[in-house]
Design an enzyme around this catalytic site. Structure first.
Site, mmCIF file in Angstrom:
data_model
loop_
_atom_site.group_PDB
_atom_site.id
_atom_site.type_symbol
_atom_site.label_atom_id
_atom_site.label_comp_id
_atom_site.label_asym_id
_atom_site.label_seq_id
_atom_site.Cartn_x
_atom_site.Cartn_y
_atom_site.Cartn_z
ATOM 1 N N HIS A 25 -7.449 4.732 -3.992
ATOM 2 C CA HIS A 25 -6.734 5.976 -3.699
ATOM 3 C C HIS A 25 -5.294 5.789 -4.146
ATOM 4 O O HIS A 25 -4.573 4.934 -3.630
ATOM 5 C CB HIS A 25 -6.795 6.324 -2.212
ATOM 6 C CG HIS A 25 -6.141 7.632 -1.891
ATOM 7 N ND1 HIS A 25 -6.829 8.818 -1.812
ATOM 8 C CD2 HIS A 25 -4.840 7.951 -1.656
ATOM 9 C CE1 HIS A 25 -6.005 9.805 -1.537
ATOM 10 N NE2 HIS A 25 -4.779 9.296 -1.432
ATOM 11 N N CYS A 26 -4.883 6.607 -5.108
ATOM 12 C CA CYS A 26 -3.544 6.461 -5.680
ATOM 13 C C CYS A 26 -2.580 7.417 -4.985
ATOM 14 O O CYS A 26 -2.731 8.638 -5.099
ATOM 15 C CB CYS A 26 -3.576 6.753 -7.179
ATOM 16 S SG CYS A 26 -1.969 6.568 -7.978
ATOM 17 N N PRO A 27 -1.576 6.907 -4.279
ATOM 18 C CA PRO A 27 -0.632 7.800 -3.602
ATOM 19 C C PRO A 27 0.282 8.544 -4.574
ATOM 20 O O PRO A 27 0.826 9.593 -4.224
ATOM 21 C CB PRO A 27 0.169 6.850 -2.707
ATOM 22 C CG PRO A 27 0.074 5.516 -3.377
ATOM 23 C CD PRO A 27 -1.278 5.482 -4.023
#
Length: 409
Positions: free
Chosen positions: A184-186
């Site tokens: 999950h890429c912020p």
């Protein structure tokens, strides 16, 4: 951004019946933590606002470059090369922002949740069955599947009520099971999975090239000042502080996006995901998905992206709420019916006589000796409910569960 409006208050039973059977869109009844835009046409993670920060970090330095560097270079180069410097950086920035939107605003490969758990396959023959009692069935916690001759274990997801396919994992931020889950890429506010990994790699690699482009032409502008004024590099740098700021900014940024580009190039060539690389360490065991460097790269860039398994704009019926119940002469009304619903949703299947905590159910390879994060099963709970009743949904509620809800309330 879509925000669920409060249900209208009805004063008669007919209106209440209409509310129960109201037709909504899928994105309006979505159980994950995603945020939707344009009536379900774009889906983001719960941290979608971070995309605005990412856009600012791209657009702001490019704007400074165009105003203080590229505009000055337009007069120093003949044959329209100066204009080309400006055009290239603007077009490349728009291309980079388009890849950002395609990464963050699309379904990454979410697997739809099941309304009910799968049918149990294992019968517990050791359990004592009394007269009139339902036989106790047990749902296997893990299953073995063979991928390219290698046995891989897949786990059951309590939240989505399904067995996760190979390479699938449940994202705790978006609260969805995602196919070929990478991370999950912020910075893009979205999970990176099967349907957007290609665009994610193209985004970080193009951002790297954009940093190099701005970095290089800032030095070109400094060199032009040195040649035109016959001065030292230090005095030339003082005359263009914007170039110095951009050089420092792009030098720092290129270590970040450039490092990601190199790392994901290695992952692509070996057909790994970030999650698999940190969890399984395929350098110590066989990677069942590795088909060679060329085939691995072709799998990412030269294969068609599968369609989304979710129709976010499809019309669905509103799920009926839990009706009030009378338990042991006491009325369970709207105040505590949510507690009853939460209690029902917290019921877990019995895994070989134990209750499994949610969050421990993740895919493992066949060489993993432990079956959960703590290396052991959790202790059995006294209120564990067998699948004979759990699999039938929430139509029946046991007397003990309701008493526990009332006492907690």
């Amino acid at each position: 951004m879509y925000v669920v409006a409060p249900p209208p208050q009805s004063s008669n039973s007919d209106a209440g019946t209409t509310d129960e059977t109201a037709v909504l869109r899928t994105y309006q009844t979505w159980k994950g933590s995603n945020v939707f835009f344009l009536q379900g046409r774009f889906i983001f993670g719960p941290d979608a606002r971070s995309v605005l920060l990412t856009i600012f970090l791209i657009v702001a330095p490019v704007a400074v470059f165009c105003v203080f560097v590229a505009r000055k270079l337009m007069d120093d180069f003949s044959h329209h090369l100066g204009i080309l410097i400006m055009v290239v950086v603007v077009v490349f920035t728009l291309y980079d922002l388009g890849l950002l939107l395609m990464t963050s605003g699309r379904d990454p490969g979410i697997i739809p949740r099941n309304a009910h758990p799968p049918e149990p396959e294992i019968y517990d023959g050791n359990a004592e069955i009394g007269t009139g009692q339902t036989p106790q069935f047990r749902l296997p916690r893990v299953k073995d599947v063979v991928v390219n001759g290698v046995t891989v274990k897949i786990k059951y997801c309590d939240t989505c009520m399904l067995y996760r396919p190979p390479r699938c994992s449940h994202c705790s931020i978006c609260n969805n099971c995602v196919e070929r889950f990478d991370h999950h890429c912020p910075w893009v506010g979205q999970c990176i999975g099967l349907r957007n990994y290609r665009f994610f790699f193209m985004f970080v690699s193009s951002s790297t090239l954009l940093c190099i482009y701005v970095f290089g032409f800032c030095w070109v502008y400094i060199k032009r000042i040195m040649d035109s004024e016959s001065t030292s590099i230090w005095k030339a740098m003082i005359k263009t502080p914007a170039s110095i700021a951009l050089i420092i900014y792009t030098f720092i940024a290129v270590w970040f996006v450039g490092g990601l580009t190199v790392f994901h190039s290695y992952l692509m060539s070996s057909n790994q995901s970030t999650y698999e690389n940190f969890r399984y360490r395929y350098d110590r065991r066989a990677n069942p998905y590795n088909r060679g460097v060329i085939e691995n790269i072709k799998e990412i860039f030269c294969t068609s992206i599968p369609p989304s398994k979710n129709k976010f704009r499809a019309k669905v019926l509103k799920e009926p709420g839990i009706p009030p119940r009378v338990v042991s002469g006491d009325f369970v009304g709207p105040i505590n019916e949510k507690a009853v619903a939460d209690t029902e949703m917290e019921r877990k299947p019995i895994w070989d006589g134990t209750t499994v905590r949610e969050g421990e159910l993740e895919e493992q390879s066949s060489n993993d000796e432990s079956l959960d994060k703590d290396g052991k099963f959790s202790n059995a709970s006294n209120d564990a409910i067998d699948l004979g009743s759990w699999g039938r949904g929430s139509r029946d509620i046991s007397h003990e569960v309701c008493l526990g809800v009332q006492s907690s309330a």
